[in-house]
Design a protein around this motif. Structure first.
Motif, short mmCIF file in Angstrom:
data_model
loop_
_atom_site.label_atom_id
_atom_site.label_comp_id
_atom_site.label_asym_id
_atom_site.label_seq_id
_atom_site.Cartn_x
_atom_site.Cartn_y
_atom_site.Cartn_z
N PHE A 99 1.02 0.16 -29.66
CA PHE A 99 0.40 0.11 -29.33
C PHE A 99 -0.44 1.65 -29.22
N ILE A 100 -2.03 1.75 -29.69
CA ILE A 100 -3.26 3.12 -29.99
C ILE A 100 -3.73 2.40 -28.98
N CYS A 101 -3.63 3.86 -28.31
CA CYS A 101 -4.80 4.55 -26.72
C CYS A 101 -5.85 5.43 -27.15
N ASN A 102 -6.86 5.30 -27.26
CA ASN A 102 -7.64 6.35 -27.38
C ASN A 102 -8.24 6.45 -26.39
N LYS A 153 -3.85 10.55 -18.53
CA LYS A 153 -2.90 9.75 -17.33
C LYS A 153 -2.83 8.40 -17.22
N GLU A 154 -3.58 7.54 -17.13
CA GLU A 154 -3.39 6.19 -17.76
C GLU A 154 -2.62 5.66 -18.45
N TYR A 155 -3.23 5.78 -19.31
CA TYR A 155 -1.75 5.29 -20.44
C TYR A 155 -0.90 5.62 -20.91
N PHE A 156 -0.64 6.88 -20.51
CA PHE A 156 1.53 7.37 -20.10
C PHE A 156 1.44 5.98 -18.44
N ARG A 157 1.06 5.72 -17.58
CA ARG A 157 1.24 5.02 -17.40
C ARG A 157 1.64 3.30 -17.49
N SER A 158 0.73 3.16 -18.38
CA SER A 158 0.17 1.61 -18.72
C SER A 158 1.43 1.41 -20.06
N LEU A 159 1.53 2.67 -20.89
CA LEU A 159 2.90 2.57 -21.77
C LEU A 159 3.89 2.59 -21.21
N ASN A 218 5.04 13.65 -15.09
CA ASN A 218 4.59 13.11 -14.15
C ASN A 218 3.53 11.89 -14.09
N PHE A 219 4.06 11.01 -14.97
CA PHE A 219 3.33 9.97 -15.25
C PHE A 219 4.30 8.36 -15.66
N ILE A 220 5.09 9.55 -16.63
CA ILE A 220 6.20 8.02 -17.26
C ILE A 220 7.66 8.34 -16.42
N LYS A 221 8.30 6.98 -15.59
CA LYS A 221 9.25 6.53 -14.84
C LYS A 221 10.63 6.76 -15.48
#
Length: 335
Positions: free
Chosen positions: A98-101, A110-116, A136-139
Motif C-alpha cells: 500500500f503506497i500512501c502519499n 497520521k490518518e495513513y498510520f491509522r488506515s494501514l 500514537n496512531f497504531i494499536k
C-alpha cells in the motif's frame, strides 16, 4: 479452461487424497510433505482456480502479506524510484504494498498510520521526515522502519550519509572557486536536512569560507519545490545579492536554480556553479547536466526492505538498528 465451481479446502483434500492439514501446509509452503503430494494438491488448486481468502487467513495467522509505505511526495523522482524498488522487492516475497502519499501533510500522515493499521499490514516503511510517533496512531505491535530519518530514536532506520553528502557538495563548489555559496533547502527540522547543513557549514569552515546568513535559504513549501526554489533564486538576483555557487539539497531545487539563472542570462558554470542532491534523472538530463550527490536508491530500498522483512519474521537478533549507506559525488558540467 478453468472450472467455475467454487471449491473448499476440504474438497481439495478429498480430491487429492490427503488431509486438510497437508493441503494447508502446501498452500502456505511450510511443514513436511512430499513433492508428489505437493504436485497433487497444486494440480487440484489449478484445475478449480482455488484462491485463499486472504482477509480470513490474516485474521487466523495474524499476517496479511501486505506492507505500507508512507512517502512524502510521490512526484519527487527520488521518492518514486525508492518506492518502486521497495515494491519490486516485496513482490518477490509474495507481499502487496500500500503506497500512501502524504504530500508532506502531517494530518494525512497520521490518518495513513491509522488506515494501514486497520488494513492489518504486517509492517510499515516510513520515508517521511515528520516528527510523528506512529505508536500514537497504531494499536497493533508491528515493525516500522524509517528511511532517511534518524529523529525517531525508538525505530530502526536506514539512511544515506547526509553529513558527508553536504560536505562533499560544498567542497566541490569551493574547489571550483566559489566563495559566496547559496544553500537552497527546506525549512524542516529533520535529521536528513540538518546533517546536510552541518556538512555544508563544516566544509566552509575547513576552507575558511564565510557562511553568509542571507545566502542560507530554508524554504517553506508553498507553491511547490520547483516554484519556491525558482522564486528564491529570482529574489537574490533581483535584489543584486551576489553569489557564485548554489548547493541545492535535491535535484529539483538544483534544476530550478539553473532555470532561474538561465532566464536572467547568467552563465552556468562560468558565473555561478550548481550542485544538486539525490542523483535522479533530472540532474543527468538537464542542460547543462547538473553535478549532484548520488544516493544509492537500490541499496537504500533493499536494505530497508530486508530489515523490515526480518522484523516481520521475528528475526531481530543482531540486527543493526541504524544503517548508514555511502553517498557518491557525481561531477558534471555545472561545476
Amino acid at each position: 479452461m478453468k472450472n467455475n465451481k467454487k471449491i473448499s479446502i476440504k474438497e481439495i483434500a478429498k480430491l487429492s487424497g490427503v488431509s486438510v492439514a497437508t493441503v494447508s501446509r502446501v498452500i502456505n509452503n511450510n511443514g513436511r510433505f512430499s513433492e508428489e503430494t505437493r504436485q497433487k494438491v497444486l494440480d487440484i488448486i489449478k484445475k478449480y482456480d482455488y484462491t485463499t481468502n486472504m482477509a480470513a487467513k490474516s485474521l487466523r495467522v495474524s499476517k496479511s502479506k501486505t506492507i505500507g509505505v508512507i512517502v512524502p511526495d510521490i512526484n519527487n523522482l527520488f521518492f518514486a524510484e525508492l518506492v518502486l524498488e521497495i515494491e519490486n522487492f516485496f513482490f518477490e516475497y509474495g507481499y502487496s504494498v500500500f503506497i500512501c502519499n502524504t504530500a508532506q501533510n502531517e494530518v494525512k500522515e497520521k490518518e495513513y498510520f491509522r488506515s494501514l493499521d486497520s488494513k492489518l499490514v504486517d509492517g510499515i516503511i516510513c520515508i517521511s521526515s515528520n516528527l510523528i510517533n506512529p505508536a500514537n496512531f497504531i494499536k497493533r505491535n508491528i515493525p516500522i522502519v524509517y528511511l532517511n530519518n534518524t529523529d525517531m530514536k525508538d525505530y530502526y532506520c536506514v539512511e544515506s550519509n547526509h553529513y558527508e553528502g553536504g560536505f562533499l557538495a560544498t567542497e566541490e563548489l569551493i574547489k571550483n572557486g566559489c566563495k559566496r555559496i547559496v544553500l537552497l533547502t527546506n525549512n524542516k527540522n529533520a535529521s536528513s536536512v540538518n546533517n546536510k547543513i552541518q556538512g555544508f557549514k563544516d566544509a566552509l569552515k575547513k576552507y575558511n569560507i564565510p557562511c553568509y546568513n542571507d545566502l542560507i535559504l530554508r524554504l517553506d513549501l508553498k507553491e511547490g519545490v520547483f516554484e519556491d526554489s525558482l522564486d528564491a533564486i529570482n529574489y537574490l538576483i533581483d535584489k543584486n545579492i551576489n553569489f557564485d555557487g548554489v548547493f541545492a539539497t535535491n535535484d529539483l531545487r538544483a534544476h530550478s536554480a539553473l532555470v532561474a539563472l538561465q532566464q536572467h542570462d547568467i552563465p552556468v558554470p562560468n558565473n555561478v556553479k550548481i550542485i544538486g542532491y539525490d542523483g535522479t534523472s533530472i540532474s543527468q538530463y538537464a542542460n547543462p547536466p547538473i553535478s549532484t550527490i548520488y544516493q544509492d536508491k537500490k541499496t537504500l530500498a533493499t536494505e530497508t526492505s530486508t530489515l523490515l522483512l526480518k522484523l516481520i519474521n521475528e528475526e531481530s537478533k543482531n540486527l543493526n538498528k541504524h544503517l548508514v549507506i555511502p553517498i557518491k559525488l557525481i561531477k558534471r558540467k555545472t561545476t
